[in-house]
Design a protein around this motif. Structure first.
Motif, PDB file in Angstrom:
ATOM      1  N   THR A 190       1.131  -1.157   0.197  1.00 36.34           N
ATOM      2  CA  THR A 190       0.544   0.036  -0.175  1.00 36.34           C
ATOM      3  C   THR A 190       0.892   1.113  -0.323  1.00 36.34           C
ATOM      4  N   ALA A 191       0.616   2.292  -0.857  1.00 37.94           N
ATOM      5  CA  ALA A 191       1.437   3.091  -1.118  1.00 37.94           C
ATOM      6  C   ALA A 191       0.465   4.559  -0.762  1.00 37.94           C
ATOM      7  N   LEU A 192       0.826   5.457  -0.340  1.00 26.49           N
ATOM      8  CA  LEU A 192       0.703   7.060  -0.688  1.00 26.49           C
ATOM      9  C   LEU A 192       1.025   7.956  -1.661  1.00 26.49           C
ATOM     10  N   TYR A 193       0.757   8.464  -2.521  1.00 29.34           N
ATOM     11  CA  TYR A 193       1.351   8.512  -3.106  1.00 29.34           C
ATOM     12  C   TYR A 193       1.153  10.293  -4.160  1.00 29.34           C
ATOM     13  N   PHE A 194       1.947  11.881  -3.858  1.00 31.03           N
ATOM     14  CA  PHE A 194       2.255  12.159  -4.094  1.00 31.03           C
ATOM     15  C   PHE A 194       2.213  12.298  -5.793  1.00 31.03           C
ATOM     16  N   ALA A 195       1.861  12.564  -6.679  1.00 30.33           N
ATOM     17  CA  ALA A 195       1.818  12.564  -8.156  1.00 30.33           C
ATOM     18  C   ALA A 195       2.207  14.269  -8.438  1.00 30.33           C
ATOM     19  N   THR A 196       1.523  14.955  -9.395  1.00 31.66           N
ATOM     20  CA  THR A 196       1.894  16.706  -9.387  1.00 31.66           C
ATOM     21  C   THR A 196       0.527  17.414  -9.442  1.00 31.66           C
ATOM     22  N   VAL A 197       0.730  18.726 -10.750  1.00 30.43           N
ATOM     23  CA  VAL A 197      -0.432  19.303  -9.768  1.00 30.43           C
ATOM     24  C   VAL A 197      -0.600  18.956 -11.135  1.00 30.43           C
ATOM     25  N   ASP A 198      -1.098  18.382 -12.466  1.00 33.47           N
ATOM     26  CA  ASP A 198      -1.370  17.696 -13.980  1.00 33.47           C
ATOM     27  C   ASP A 198      -2.706  16.243 -13.467  1.00 33.47           C
ATOM     28  N   ARG A 199      -3.525  17.114 -13.147  1.00 30.37           N
ATOM     29  CA  ARG A 199      -4.605  15.929 -13.202  1.00 30.37           C
ATOM     30  C   ARG A 199      -4.672  14.796 -14.152  1.00 30.37           C
ATOM     31  N   GLU A 200      -3.594  14.837 -15.801  1.00 32.40           N
ATOM     32  CA  GLU A 200      -4.069  14.000 -16.744  1.00 32.40           C
ATOM     33  C   GLU A 200      -3.339  12.363 -16.247  1.00 32.40           C
ATOM     34  N   PRO A 201      -1.917  13.186 -15.533  1.00 30.58           N
ATOM     35  CA  PRO A 201      -1.587  11.897 -14.960  1.00 30.58           C
ATOM     36  C   PRO A 201      -0.990  11.734 -13.979  1.00 30.58           C
ATOM     37  N   SER A 202      -1.970  12.177 -12.906  1.00 28.84           N
ATOM     38  CA  SER A 202      -2.344  11.847 -11.462  1.00 28.84           C
ATOM     39  C   SER A 202      -3.920  10.775 -11.544  1.00 28.84           C
ATOM     40  N   VAL A 203      -4.678  10.988 -12.526  1.00 29.17           N
ATOM     41  CA  VAL A 203      -4.546   9.595 -13.260  1.00 29.17           C
ATOM     42  C   VAL A 203      -4.072   8.532 -13.128  1.00 29.17           C
ATOM     43  N   LEU A 204      -3.586   9.064 -14.084  1.00 21.71           N
ATOM     44  CA  LEU A 204      -2.727   7.468 -14.898  1.00 21.71           C
ATOM     45  C   LEU A 204      -1.814   7.207 -13.588  1.00 21.71           C
ATOM     46  N   LEU A 205      -1.840   7.582 -12.758  1.00 19.40           N
ATOM     47  CA  LEU A 205      -0.414   7.551 -11.568  1.00 19.40           C
ATOM     48  C   LEU A 205      -1.816   6.932 -10.924  1.00 19.40           C
ATOM     49  N   ALA A 206      -2.697   6.843 -10.551  1.00 18.42           N
ATOM     50  CA  ALA A 206      -3.896   5.536 -10.150  1.00 18.42           C
ATOM     51  C   ALA A 206      -4.529   5.107 -11.041  1.00 18.42           C
ATOM     52  N   ARG A 207      -4.700   4.642 -11.935  1.00 20.81           N
ATOM     53  CA  ARG A 207      -4.944   3.848 -12.862  1.00 20.81           C
ATOM     54  C   ARG A 207      -3.458   2.679 -12.911  1.00 20.81           C
ATOM     55  N   LEU A 208      -2.692   3.273 -13.122  1.00 20.66           N
ATOM     56  CA  LEU A 208      -1.851   2.303 -13.134  1.00 20.66           C
ATOM     57  C   LEU A 208      -1.215   1.555 -11.363  1.00 20.66           C
ATOM     58  N   CYS A 209      -1.708   1.771 -10.822  1.00 22.39           N
ATOM     59  CA  CYS A 209      -1.650   1.298  -9.307  1.00 22.39           C
ATOM     60  C   CYS A 209      -2.832  -0.228  -9.325  1.00 22.39           C
ATOM     61  N   GLY A 210      -3.905   0.534  -9.711  1.00 23.24           N
ATOM     62  CA  GLY A 210      -4.416  -0.625  -9.653  1.00 23.24           C
ATOM     63  C   GLY A 210      -4.698  -2.160 -10.570  1.00 23.24           C
ATOM     64  N   GLU A 211      -3.662  -1.476 -11.629  1.00 24.71           N
ATOM     65  CA  GLU A 211      -3.657  -2.674 -13.006  1.00 24.71           C
ATOM     66  C   GLU A 211      -2.735  -3.316 -12.955  1.00 24.71           C
ATOM     67  N   ILE A 212      -1.656  -2.758 -11.949  1.00 21.79           N
ATOM     68  CA  ILE A 212      -0.251  -3.693 -11.597  1.00 21.79           C
ATOM     69  C   ILE A 212      -0.096  -4.493 -10.037  1.00 21.79           C
ATOM     70  N   GLY A 213      -1.699  -3.867  -9.745  1.00 23.29           N
ATOM     71  CA  GLY A 213      -2.070  -4.559  -8.679  1.00 23.29           C
ATOM     72  C   GLY A 213      -1.779  -4.065  -7.283  1.00 23.29           C
ATOM     73  N   GLN A 214      -1.085  -2.914  -6.922  1.00 25.90           N
ATOM     74  CA  GLN A 214      -0.865  -2.417  -5.916  1.00 25.90           C
ATOM     75  C   GLN A 214      -2.173  -1.254  -5.340  1.00 25.90           C
ATOM     76  N   ARG A 215      -1.949  -1.300  -3.937  1.00 24.90           N
ATOM     77  CA  ARG A 215      -2.970  -0.129  -3.199  1.00 24.90           C
ATOM     78  C   ARG A 215      -3.092   0.989  -3.083  1.00 24.90           C
ATOM     79  N   GLY A 216      -2.679   1.336  -3.729  1.00 27.41           N
ATOM     80  CA  GLY A 216      -2.748   2.571  -4.189  1.00 27.41           C
ATOM     81  C   GLY A 216      -3.436   4.001  -3.800  1.00 27.41           C
ATOM     82  N   LEU A 217      -3.246   5.607  -2.975  1.00 25.07           N
ATOM     83  CA  LEU A 217      -3.972   6.439  -2.649  1.00 25.07           C
ATOM     84  C   LEU A 217      -3.398   7.286  -3.367  1.00 25.07           C
ATOM     85  N   VAL A 218      -3.798   8.458  -4.109  1.00 24.75           N
ATOM     86  CA  VAL A 218      -3.207   8.649  -4.790  1.00 24.75           C
ATOM     87  C   VAL A 218      -3.514  10.563  -5.012  1.00 24.75           C
TER      88      VAL A 218
END
Length: 448
Positions: free
Chosen positions: A133-161
């Motif tokens: 489980t990881a609590l992530y800061f992304a960046t100010v940009d929304r699209e790549p932040s959503v991408l990070l959340a999706r990647l956590c889901g697809e790879i299998g980590q419990r992500g909080l973004v």
């Protein structure tokens, strides 16, 4: 069709802050949703019957004597976007490190190909060290932040973004900030709604997080509106709090109150709030945080470089504040919570004993500050689960089966039996590298 699975083997987990439980040749029964349905000890009367049932259906994984199960780690503070510069420029002053390296790097994530490459790598890197489980800061940009959340889901980590908020035009460089206060709030709410749409698509779930970088980077107008969003969605919050002399002093000078008091007035302190660093808290601050059931993300490595202090971990914990562990990539150079555990104990010992040899030994340190490896292990597992208000970090009924299977044949000397099981756990915590982590399971699924 029999969809349940079970794992048989030796395991450690924290019963409480001071004590670790060892289960010898336990049977961990996991339901279809990935939660622990039952745990059987070898001496339980139903042990053999249940074991045979799973064995009959081909759903029993049996570990060898050279393998040990630990709970998956929880990383409560990780700047995923800073991963490319991990291990870089940590000898520079904080303002130079941010201005010359960090902010220019964070501005590159508008390029989604770049974002995809980096975020995929940091998720896999943390998983390789047992972070489930990881609590992530992304960046100010929304699209790549959503991408990070999706990647956590697809790879299998419990992500909080979290999509980072930095809207103050005076405090932040133009290339690395929100366009305006209004836009920062709108983009944050859009981000939250986008992630909530696919949150439950993944078995382990993915969570959006409200993420003002810290008070000095945000306008009052923006902070007030973000506080309303916290209340509206009842979701997680992450920010930096009293990280250094500079930040702590900045807020006091601006508002006449502490960082903690200001965050509370803006509506950010809830039972799902994680405050990164926070070594400069007063007793009044601790009372507020304890009352709100917020938590501290302890970042021992980055604190050594940039925080101007050591977190008084034991003092804060004894005053009712929950503390979880964090890597703080990339102010912390390592993606491994094992490294954070080790440094947390080292730093607490240095605080306890003192580091100035010109002082008499009895005047050199802050007494009763040392924590144990058991305390740090608790923080990295159970403490993280409490901070996120999630049933993770223990091998007990009703908890998610998040686990790392440790191979004792690498890096760990096992020439003769330890005096007790806890000695073995301490060896694992102090000597393990990524190649010791043979498998990683998240929500009952093997992801490594």
């Amino acid at each position: 069709m029999f969809k349940k699975i079970a794992v048989q083997g030796n395991a450690f987990y924290s019963e409480n802050f001071d004590n670790v439980k060892y289960i010898k040749n336990g049977l961990f029964c996991i339901d279809e949703k990935g939660f622990i349905e039952d745990v059987y000890n070898k001496t339980d009367k139903n042990y053999e019957f249940v074991r045979e049932k799973y064995l009959k259906h081909g759903k029993l994984k049996i570990l060898s004597k050279s393998e040990v199960i630990l709970p998956g780690f929880v990383d409560l503070h990780n700047h995923a976007s800073q991963w490319p510069q991990a291990g870089t420029a940590l000898d520079k002053p904080l303002e130079d490190w941010l201005g010359e390296y960090t902010f220019p790097l964070e501005s590159k994530y508008k390029n989604l190909d770049f974002a995809n490459e980096v975020y995929t790598d940091i998720i896999n890197a943390t998983l390789s060290y047992g972070t489930t489980t990881a609590l992530y800061f992304a960046t100010v940009d929304r699209e790549p932040s959503v991408l990070l959340a999706r990647l956590c889901g697809e790879i299998g980590q419990r992500g909080l973004v979290g999509k980072v908020v930095m809207d103050d035009h005076v405090a932040n460089p133009e290339f690395c900030r929100d366009v305006s206060s209004i836009e920062a709030v709108k983009e944050t709410e859009k981000f939250i709604e986008e992630v909530l749409k696919f949150k439950d698509t993944y078995k382990q779930k993915i969570y959006p997080v409200i993420t003002p970088r810290f008070i000095p980077s945000c306008t009052d107008k923006c902070l007030k509106e973000l506080g309303k969003i916290v209340n509206k969605y009842n979701i997680h919050v992450q920010t930096h709090c009293s990280e250094s002399d500079w930040e702590h002093g900045f807020v006091k000078e601006k508002y006449g109150i502490s960082d903690t008091e200001a965050l509370d007035r803006f509506g950010f302190l809830t039972n799902k709030t994680i405050l990164a660093h926070a070594p400069f808290l007063s007793d009044d601050d601790l009372k507020i945080i304890s009352k709100r059931k917020s938590s501290i993300a302890h970042c021992p490595i980055s604190n050594a470089y940039f925080a101007n202090s050591v977190l008084p971990f034991k003092d804060f914990y004894t005053k009712g504040v929950n503390i979880g562990m964090a890597t703080d990539i990339s102010g912390g150079y390592s993606p491994s919570i094992y490294s954070a555990i080790r440094q947390s104990v080292i730093s607490s010992r240095m605080l306890n004993e003192g580091v100035n040899p010109s002082l008499q030994f009895d005047k050199r340190g802050r007494a009763n500050s040392a924590i144990t490896l058991n305390n740090a292990f608790y923080s990295a597992t159970v403490g993280g689960g409490i901070a996120l208000d999630l049933p993770i970090g223990k091998f007990e009924k009703g908890y998610a089966f998040d686990a790392q299977i440790i191979d004792l044949t690498k890096n760990i000397p096992t020439y003769y039996p330890e005096k007790n099981e806890t000695d073995l756990l301490h060896k694992i915590l102090l000597l393990s590298e990524s190649n010791n982590i043979k498998e990683v399971w998240v929500q009952g699924d093997r992801v490594k």
